[in-house]
Each structure stands twice: as C-alpha cells, then as structure tokens.
Write an enzyme that holds these catalytic residues in place. Structure first.
Site, PDB file in Angstrom:
ATOM      1  N   HIS A 135     -24.431 -15.234 -23.488  1.00  0.00           N
ATOM      2  CA  HIS A 135     -23.577 -14.801 -22.378  1.00  0.00           C
ATOM      3  C   HIS A 135     -23.984 -13.372 -22.011  1.00  0.00           C
ATOM      4  CE1 HIS A 135     -19.754 -13.427 -20.551  1.00  0.00           C
ATOM      5  NE2 HIS A 135     -19.470 -14.703 -20.355  1.00  0.00           N
ATOM      6  N   LYS A 140      -9.121 -17.450 -24.871  1.00  0.00           N
ATOM      7  CA  LYS A 140      -9.809 -18.754 -24.884  1.00  0.00           C
ATOM      8  C   LYS A 140      -9.229 -19.656 -25.974  1.00  0.00           C
ATOM      9  CE  LYS A 140     -14.137 -16.706 -23.318  1.00  0.00           C
ATOM     10  NZ  LYS A 140     -14.142 -17.040 -21.905  1.00  0.00           N
ATOM     11  N   CYS A 174     -21.943 -16.890 -16.418  1.00  0.00           N
ATOM     12  CA  CYS A 174     -22.358 -15.610 -17.015  1.00  0.00           C
ATOM     13  C   CYS A 174     -23.497 -15.805 -18.015  1.00  0.00           C
ATOM     14  CB  CYS A 174     -21.185 -14.882 -17.670  1.00  0.00           C
ATOM     15  SG  CYS A 174     -19.887 -14.450 -16.522  1.00  0.00           S
ATOM     16  N   GLN A 230     -16.433 -18.830 -27.977  1.00  0.00           N
ATOM     17  CA  GLN A 230     -16.196 -20.255 -27.717  1.00  0.00           C
ATOM     18  C   GLN A 230     -15.995 -21.041 -29.010  1.00  0.00           C
ATOM     19  OE1 GLN A 230     -15.780 -21.579 -24.741  1.00  0.00           O
ATOM     20  NE2 GLN A 230     -16.410 -19.827 -23.497  1.00  0.00           N
ATOM     21  N   ASP A 260     -21.078 -13.863 -31.749  1.00  0.00           N
ATOM     22  CA  ASP A 260     -20.159 -13.964 -30.616  1.00  0.00           C
ATOM     23  C   ASP A 260     -19.407 -15.291 -30.764  1.00  0.00           C
ATOM     24  OD1 ASP A 260     -18.937 -14.615 -28.247  1.00  0.00           O
ATOM     25  OD2 ASP A 260     -20.657 -14.158 -26.965  1.00  0.00           O
TER      26      ASP A 260
HETATM   27  N1  C6P Z   1     -17.033 -16.912 -21.028  1.00  0.00           N
HETATM   28  C1  C6P Z   1     -16.847 -18.754 -19.459  1.00  0.00           C
HETATM   29  O1  C6P Z   1     -16.357 -19.299 -18.471  1.00  0.00           O
HETATM   30  P1  C6P Z   1     -14.376 -12.104 -22.472  1.00  0.00           P
HETATM   31  O2  C6P Z   1     -14.513 -12.117 -20.980  1.00  0.00           O
HETATM   32  O3  C6P Z   1     -14.680 -10.758 -23.067  1.00  0.00           O
HETATM   33  O4  C6P Z   1     -13.083 -12.679 -22.940  1.00  0.00           O
HETATM   34  O5  C6P Z   1     -15.468 -13.136 -23.017  1.00  0.00           O
HETATM   35  C2  C6P Z   1     -16.811 -13.005 -22.676  1.00  0.00           C
HETATM   36  C3  C6P Z   1     -17.613 -14.098 -23.287  1.00  0.00           C
HETATM   37  C4  C6P Z   1     -18.495 -13.801 -24.307  1.00  0.00           C
HETATM   38  N2  C6P Z   1     -19.190 -14.746 -24.945  1.00  0.00           N
HETATM   39  C5  C6P Z   1     -19.059 -16.039 -24.615  1.00  0.00           C
HETATM   40  C6  C6P Z   1     -19.816 -17.066 -25.379  1.00  0.00           C
HETATM   41  C7  C6P Z   1     -18.199 -16.421 -23.585  1.00  0.00           C
HETATM   42  O6  C6P Z   1     -18.089 -17.701 -23.263  1.00  0.00           O
HETATM   43  C8  C6P Z   1     -17.485 -15.425 -22.880  1.00  0.00           C
HETATM   44  C9  C6P Z   1     -16.617 -15.783 -21.717  1.00  0.00           C
HETATM   45  C10 C6P Z   1     -16.249 -17.443 -19.915  1.00  0.00           C
HETATM   46  O7  C6P Z   1     -17.775 -19.234 -20.073  1.00  0.00           O
HETATM   47  C11 C6P Z   1     -16.072 -16.491 -18.797  1.00  0.00           C
HETATM   48  S1  C6P Z   1     -17.586 -15.883 -18.167  1.00  0.00           S
END
Ligand code: C6P
Length: 413
Positions: A130, A233, A371, A210, A207
């Site tokens: 991401h 999430k 992203c 997910q 990370d």
């Molecule tokens: N992915 C998706 O629709 P934040 O925004 O900080 O809560 O998470 C960012 C992020 C980082 N790593 C991974 C693997 C992610 O999936 C995400 C967020 C969302 O896939 C929004 S772009």
C-alpha cells in the site's frame, strides 16, 4: 486456498442486528456493504462504548488529580491492556496508540530511519505494498541517501520468496511488508520472513491493516519487530490505530512527534523524554478512540477468531466460484493463501463503470488502484473492482453482488 482450522460458525442473524447501518437502504435498495477493506461498519457495542465514555467519563488522561480524569485514564490504560492481549505483546508499554496504520509506519520510518538509515543502506518492501508502506520509506531513504528495494511477486500474486532471500544483504537495514494484501487478498508468509531476517539481525515491520480483522495476531509468535494496524478496518473507530514495537527497539529510537506527554523534563535548553509508551504519544490522545478500539476487540473475541475466519473463508470460496462463472470476468490475485478479498476485472469495462452500476443496485464495492498504484502498474491494469467481506456479510450478499456484476458485464461489454 488454505481453509482455516476449526470454527463453530457465526450467529449471522445476531451479528447483522449489531450493525445498524446494515438495515438501511442505498439508492432505494437494501445496502450490501462489501468494502470492509476500505473501512468496516461499526457494531452497536463499539458505538455505545464510545458514547458512554463521552457521556459519563470524559476528561483528559494522565493529567488530572481529580477523580474523573483518573477514571478516564483507567479506561484508556485498560484499553491498552486489551490491545496488548489482542496481539499478545509481552509488555503493555510496547503498545503505542496511533491514528492508524499510516501514522504507525510513518513513525517507524521517521524515527528508525533517522537513527539507523545511512547512505547506501537498503530498505526492502514488496511489490504489493500500500502507498502507506511505500511513501514513508521513500521519504526516509531520501533523507538518508538509502535505497528502496522491491521484492517481486509471482503470477498468482504471491511474494517471490527466492528473490526475497537473494535480495537481503548486509546493506538491508529493515524489511517492511504487508501481512495481507488489500488489493489481491494474499496472506504473506510473515513467519518465514521474520525467521530469515532474524538470522541476519534485520528488523521486520509488518503492515497488519488487512490482517487483524481476519487472523489471530500473535506478535511474539510471528516474531515481528513492529506490527501496525488501524481500528476502523476491524469494526472500531476511524482515526485510531496501534503500533506494536519490541521494547528494545522502541527504547533505542528517538521520538517522532514532540509535545505534551512525551517529555520527562522540559526546559528551553534541553528536553528529556518520557518512558514508553508515552515517548511516542505526544499530545492529547484519542481517548474515546482507544476505548472504541478495545470494544471492537471485545466484539471480535466474543465471536471468536476461528469462527470469523471460517465464515469469511466460506464467503471467499463461494464468491470466487460464482464470480468465475461470469465469462468476461478475470480474478486479480489468485494466491493459495488468501483472505476474504476478491479483486476482479470485466474484459472491456472500466472498474469505475462496474462500480457505478453496482452502486445503483445498493452494492458498495471499492474500485480503482486501492492505494497500490505501483502494483497496478506492474500488472498493467488501471485498477480493479474489489469486494471485501466482513463478519456481517452473507452468501445472500454474494448472490446480489454476482447478479449485479453479471448485469454490469452485459451492459458494458
Ligand atoms: N487501505 C483500502 O481500501 P489507514 O488509512 O492508515 O487506516 O490504512 C492505510 C492502509 C495501510 N496498509 C494497508 C494494507 C491498507 O489496506 C491500508 C488502507 C484501504 O484498501 C484504504 S486505501
């Protein structure tokens, strides 16, 4: 695909009743929410825990001698303990509250980067990352004069572990990889990566954005040096997240943000820093957010990780088979070990157009590059349509999705 072990099934009727938004309509149709990957919906238990806190307990934490502030502090620190248990961290001070995954990675890239990255060093990430796990490292590398290296993936959307092993060398200072891919659904072999890195003394940041809604996380068993995720999430509030870091590493790293709470002593000449976790928690924290995140953990644990994994695995396999039956549909991401994310394309149709038709039918999916633009460039596609399932989704939701996608395919091709 590897089926999860055990699991008693979930009481889906009760679960759906916990999420008020699921009984609403969108464009005149019952809402079918298939975008947990972007952000999950929230159960009453989380909404009410935060509401209750604001109604009965709110005051700033770690500051007041008065009773109300002490009660707020106790709830906030109890939330930290819940999070410690959730990921099985050795110490509660290894749990740093953040605004989310993005902030957690920026914190490590900035702080670890300032201390340990030097000219010519290498940071290893993967091709499926991401933007949150790419850009902070690019920025840290730029400051240090270090280089970003990218582990390639195979045609199924899995990490090329042979290439990974060959890429690690004495210049590698940190490895930063996602646990579960938001675009492909791939579950990466984190233990294999940490075991390889450990022998060479290289820290690994995972990370987990997910992963936490699907998989039981044990940071000690994974042997992750840093593990980051977001509450929103996993049925918790937005603007809240967690950075886990091994005590020794966090102690050695300089603070990220300066301000209140993170100091031990402060004068105009010199400041000394507070102990963990406060060293990394400058300013008034999101107290209600921490309480909401802990309520989300209680919610997940009450249903049970195995039951959730089994339920979502059923949706994944059921959905994959049904969608594959649509002639013009191509699944993007066919890893053997996958979480409940199905990315796909309809030949000749732009993902946005498919998403717009589904929206008219009350179906919320995400479309675009998610992203992960470098990954989409690598796959030579503009993006995908992505359905991501949560504990509240059903086979009936999948049926509505499949009918909607078939209709979109007929209209657009
Ligand atoms: N992915 C998706 O629709 P934040 O925004 O900080 O809560 O998470 C960012 C992020 C980082 N790593 C991974 C693997 C992610 O999936 C995400 C967020 C969302 O896939 C929004 S772009």
């Amino acid at each position: 695909m590897v089926p999860p072990l055990g699991g008693q099934g979930v009481n889906i009727k009760k679960i759906r009743a916990d999420f008020p938004i699921l009984s609403t309509e969108m464009n005149g149709k019952p809402l079918i929410f298939l975008d947990r990957g972007a952000s999950s919906q929230k159960p009453n238990q989380v909404i009410e825990a935060m509401d209750e806190y604001y109604k009965t307990t709110h005051a700033n934490v770690h500051r007041g001698v008065y009773n109300l502030s002490q009660r707020a502090t106790d709830q906030f620190e109890a939330a930290r303990k819940t999070m410690q248990r959730f990921i099985n961290a050795k110490h509660d001070h290894e749990v740093i509250f953040t605004r989310g995954t993005t902030e957690g990675i920026n914190l490590v890239a900035n702080s670890f980067g300032r201390k340990y990255l030097k000219e010519g060093d290498e940071v290893l990430i993967s091709a499926m990352e991401h933007h949150s796990n790419i850009v902070p490292w690019q920025m840290a590398c730029e400051v240090a004069g270090a280089n970003l290296k990218v582990i390639p993936i195979n045609d199924l959307g899995e990490l090329n572990m042979t290439a990974f092993a060959e890429m690690v060398n004495e210049k590698t200072k940190i490895i930063a990889v996602m646990h579960v891919s938001n675009s492909l659904g791939t579950i990466n072999p984190i233990k294999e990566i940490t075991a390889f890195a450990r022998k060479r003394g290289i820290p690994v940041l995972v990370d987990g954005a997910q992963a936490t809604p699907h998989i039981k996380i044990d940071v000690q068993e994974l042997d992750a040096d840093f593990y980051v995720f977001s509450a929103h999430k996993m049925y918790g509030p937005t603007g809240m997240g967690l950075l886990y870091g091994k005590e020794e590493l966090l102690n050695a790293m300089p603070p990220y943000h300066g301000g209140g709470e993170m100091i031990e002593t402060c004068s105009f000449e010199k400041t000394t820093y507070n102990v963990l976790p406060f060293k990394f928690e400058a300013g008034t924290p999101d107290i209600a957010g921490a309480i909401g995140m802990a309520a989300a953990v209680d919610y997940i644990e009450e249903i049970g990780h195995e039951a959730i994994a089994q339920h979502e695995y059923d949706l994944l396999t059921y959905g994959t088979e049904k969608l594959k039956a649509i002639d013009s549909l191509q699944i993007i991401g066919k890893a053997n070990n996958k979480a409940s994310v199905i990315s796909f394309l309809i030949d000749g149709a732009h993902p946005y157009d498919v998403g717009a038709i589904l929206d008219k039918l009350g179906i919320a999916v995400r479309t675009g590059h998610h992203c992960t633009q470098p990954l989409m460039d690598l796959l030579n596609i503009p993006g995908t349509v992505r359905a991501s399932f949560g504990v509240y989704n059903t086979r009936e939701d999948v049926d509505v999705l499949v009918a909607g996608v078939a209709r979109a395919a007929r209209m657009l091709t």
